[in-house]
Scaffold this motif. Structure first.
Motif, mmCIF file in Angstrom:
data_model
loop_
_atom_site.group_PDB
_atom_site.id
_atom_site.type_symbol
_atom_site.label_atom_id
_atom_site.label_comp_id
_atom_site.label_asym_id
_atom_site.label_seq_id
_atom_site.Cartn_x
_atom_site.Cartn_y
_atom_site.Cartn_z
ATOM 1 N N PRO A 1 4.883 0.307 -3.761
ATOM 2 C CA PRO A 1 4.705 -0.114 -2.378
ATOM 3 C C PRO A 1 3.828 -1.244 -2.186
ATOM 4 O O PRO A 1 3.064 -1.454 -1.312
ATOM 5 C CB PRO A 1 4.195 1.206 -1.633
ATOM 6 C CG PRO A 1 3.233 1.853 -2.823
ATOM 7 C CD PRO A 1 4.128 1.472 -4.196
ATOM 8 N N ALA A 2 4.185 -2.449 -2.994
ATOM 9 C CA ALA A 2 3.273 -3.523 -2.875
ATOM 10 C C ALA A 2 3.666 -4.340 -1.819
ATOM 11 O O ALA A 2 4.894 -4.377 -1.404
ATOM 12 C CB ALA A 2 3.265 -4.484 -4.183
ATOM 13 N N HIS A 3 2.835 -5.352 -1.143
ATOM 14 C CA HIS A 3 3.177 -6.081 0.137
ATOM 15 C C HIS A 3 3.315 -7.633 -0.300
ATOM 16 O O HIS A 3 3.758 -8.475 0.200
ATOM 17 C CB HIS A 3 2.426 -5.874 1.208
ATOM 18 C CG HIS A 3 2.381 -4.336 1.802
ATOM 19 N ND1 HIS A 3 1.284 -3.711 2.124
ATOM 20 C CD2 HIS A 3 3.475 -3.678 1.919
ATOM 21 C CE1 HIS A 3 1.636 -2.477 2.475
ATOM 22 N NE2 HIS A 3 2.948 -2.568 2.398
ATOM 23 N N VAL A 4 2.248 -7.909 -1.266
ATOM 24 C CA VAL A 4 1.958 -9.230 -1.670
ATOM 25 C C VAL A 4 1.944 -9.396 -3.395
ATOM 26 O O VAL A 4 1.380 -8.292 -3.746
ATOM 27 C CB VAL A 4 0.819 -9.841 -1.209
ATOM 28 C CG1 VAL A 4 0.490 -11.524 -1.618
ATOM 29 C CG2 VAL A 4 0.884 -9.888 0.533
ATOM 30 N N TYR A 5 2.531 -10.452 -3.834
ATOM 31 C CA TYR A 5 2.605 -10.331 -5.301
ATOM 32 C C TYR A 5 2.046 -11.892 -5.793
ATOM 33 O O TYR A 5 2.404 -12.773 -5.284
ATOM 34 C CB TYR A 5 3.930 -10.134 -5.809
ATOM 35 C CG TYR A 5 4.383 -10.387 -7.215
ATOM 36 C CD1 TYR A 5 3.364 -9.653 -8.281
ATOM 37 C CD2 TYR A 5 4.968 -11.010 -7.733
ATOM 38 C CE1 TYR A 5 3.409 -9.912 -9.484
ATOM 39 C CE2 TYR A 5 5.446 -11.446 -9.162
ATOM 40 C CZ TYR A 5 4.584 -10.773 -10.128
ATOM 41 O OH TYR A 5 4.468 -10.831 -11.322
ATOM 42 N N ILE A 6 0.879 -11.861 -6.618
ATOM 43 C CA ILE A 6 0.700 -13.053 -7.452
ATOM 44 C C ILE A 6 0.784 -12.833 -8.820
ATOM 45 O O ILE A 6 0.441 -12.083 -9.426
ATOM 46 C CB ILE A 6 -0.834 -13.300 -6.901
ATOM 47 C CG1 ILE A 6 -1.437 -13.463 -5.651
ATOM 48 C CG2 ILE A 6 -1.256 -14.470 -7.599
ATOM 49 C CD1 ILE A 6 -2.784 -13.566 -5.310
ATOM 50 N N SER A 7 1.661 -13.744 -9.548
ATOM 51 C CA SER A 7 2.084 -13.596 -10.625
ATOM 52 C C SER A 7 1.460 -14.718 -11.462
ATOM 53 O O SER A 7 0.949 -15.988 -11.046
ATOM 54 C CB SER A 7 3.737 -13.892 -10.850
ATOM 55 O OG SER A 7 3.986 -14.073 -12.103
ATOM 56 N N ILE B 1 2.720 -17.253 -5.373
ATOM 57 C CA ILE B 1 2.555 -16.002 -4.511
ATOM 58 C C ILE B 1 3.885 -15.946 -3.549
ATOM 59 O O ILE B 1 4.317 -16.816 -3.252
ATOM 60 C CB ILE B 1 1.289 -16.362 -4.005
ATOM 61 C CG1 ILE B 1 0.915 -15.001 -3.202
ATOM 62 C CG2 ILE B 1 1.245 -17.365 -3.095
ATOM 63 C CD1 ILE B 1 -0.347 -15.004 -2.367
ATOM 64 N N SER B 2 3.776 -14.598 -3.192
ATOM 65 C CA SER B 2 4.979 -14.592 -2.255
ATOM 66 C C SER B 2 4.781 -13.040 -1.571
ATOM 67 O O SER B 2 4.068 -12.058 -2.137
ATOM 68 C CB SER B 2 6.279 -14.329 -2.976
ATOM 69 O OG SER B 2 7.394 -14.043 -1.991
ATOM 70 N N THR B 3 5.135 -12.905 -0.259
ATOM 71 C CA THR B 3 5.174 -11.470 0.390
ATOM 72 C C THR B 3 6.271 -10.936 -0.122
ATOM 73 O O THR B 3 7.288 -11.592 -0.263
ATOM 74 C CB THR B 3 5.043 -11.700 2.023
ATOM 75 O OG1 THR B 3 6.046 -12.712 2.465
ATOM 76 C CG2 THR B 3 3.794 -12.237 2.450
ATOM 77 N N LEU B 4 6.297 -9.659 -0.038
ATOM 78 C CA LEU B 4 7.485 -8.923 -0.515
ATOM 79 C C LEU B 4 8.439 -8.383 0.736
ATOM 80 O O LEU B 4 7.705 -8.450 1.907
ATOM 81 C CB LEU B 4 7.151 -7.857 -1.458
ATOM 82 C CG LEU B 4 6.316 -7.930 -2.465
ATOM 83 C CD1 LEU B 4 5.958 -6.836 -3.099
ATOM 84 C CD2 LEU B 4 7.247 -8.973 -3.523
#
Length: 252
Positions: free
Chosen positions: A72-78, A217-220
């Motif tokens: 249940p993530a909302h934001v991802y930084i790779s 970075i992106s919002t999911l």
């Protein structure tokens, strides 16, 4: 009677206060951003009492596969574009929100008491200098390991050194192995090397030996509006200064 009335008034005041709803935002962030992101999110949470950002740190590959599995993530930084591409192809991110946030470098490190010296040339044979192992992120999927392998191939060192490589779950694990002396040397991000007093930097890898180290970075797709507010905050002057303090280059 007066005491009873006083207590009644206190209770009335307490229950008359408006209840402020707090929106939770779950950020999945590459392990190498731990120090900087922790400080940024603490500051954001202090300045935005109606939003609570919580962070889960791990290798970019681990986080991406967890998100794909329904985490249940909302934001991802790779720590590299590859794993953001992985999620984008599966329609799990909001494409319009994707942008490059940070840049980094990789360095060759050793325990602080090491006497090893290296020359960053194709003529140098790192495998002959190492008595033990070389630690880096698992080169098949951990971003720092992917960049490290590219650099080792570019320098002509990969063929001789690959049998001595220990692949770790993320960059922080590689750093810890070197700190403990369990590996003679390691390849980590310069930002991770800068937070440890137990290692020394032997050399910097030239940026032309590997692909650019970019953190998208992106919002999911499932993200609440508060996630967008947080992502925008990461481009603020306050956040950018924190990132620079920890050695990241910003793309702003």
């Amino acid at each position: 009677m007066k005491n009873y009335l006083f207590k009644f008034l206190i209770i009335l005041i307490l229950f008359s206060q408006p209840v402020v709803a707090v929106e939770n935002v779950l950020l999945y962030a590459a392990a190498s951003t731990r120090n900087a992101i922790t400080e940024v999110t603490n500051l954001f949470n202090k300045e935005n009492p109606t939003i609570k950002v919580k962070v889960s740190f791990a290798s970019s590959s681990t986080l991406a596969t967890q998100i794909n599995a329904g985490a249940p993530a909302h934001v991802y930084i790779s720590a590299n574009p590859k794993w953001m591409d992985y999620l984008q192809k599966r329609h799990l991110i909001i494409n319009e929100s994707r942008h490059d946030l940070l840049q980094n470098k990789i360095v060759l490190i050793a325990p602080s008491d090491s006497l090893m010296t290296v020359e960053m040339t194709k003529e140098f044979d790192l495998s002959k200098k190492l008595k033990g192992k070389l630690c880096l992120g698992e080169p098949s999927h951990v971003p720092v390991g992917i960049y490290a392998k590219q650099a080792l191939i570019s320098l002509g060192w990969w063929k001789n050194i690959k049998s001595q490589i220990v692949g770790t779950k993320d960059v922080r694990a590689a750093l810890v192995f070197v700190e403990r002396g369990e590996c003679d040397a390691g390849i980590v991000y310069s930002t991770d090397a800068s937070v440890s007093k137990k290692i020394k930097i032997l050399a910097n890898f030239s940026e032309d030996t590997h692909k650019p180290i970019i953190y998208p970075i992106s919002t999911l797709a499932s993200a609440p509006e508060a996630a967008t507010t947080f992502v925008q905050y990461l481009s603020s002057a306050q956040a950018q200064e924190i990132f620079k303090k920890y050695g990241f280059s910003t793309t702003q």
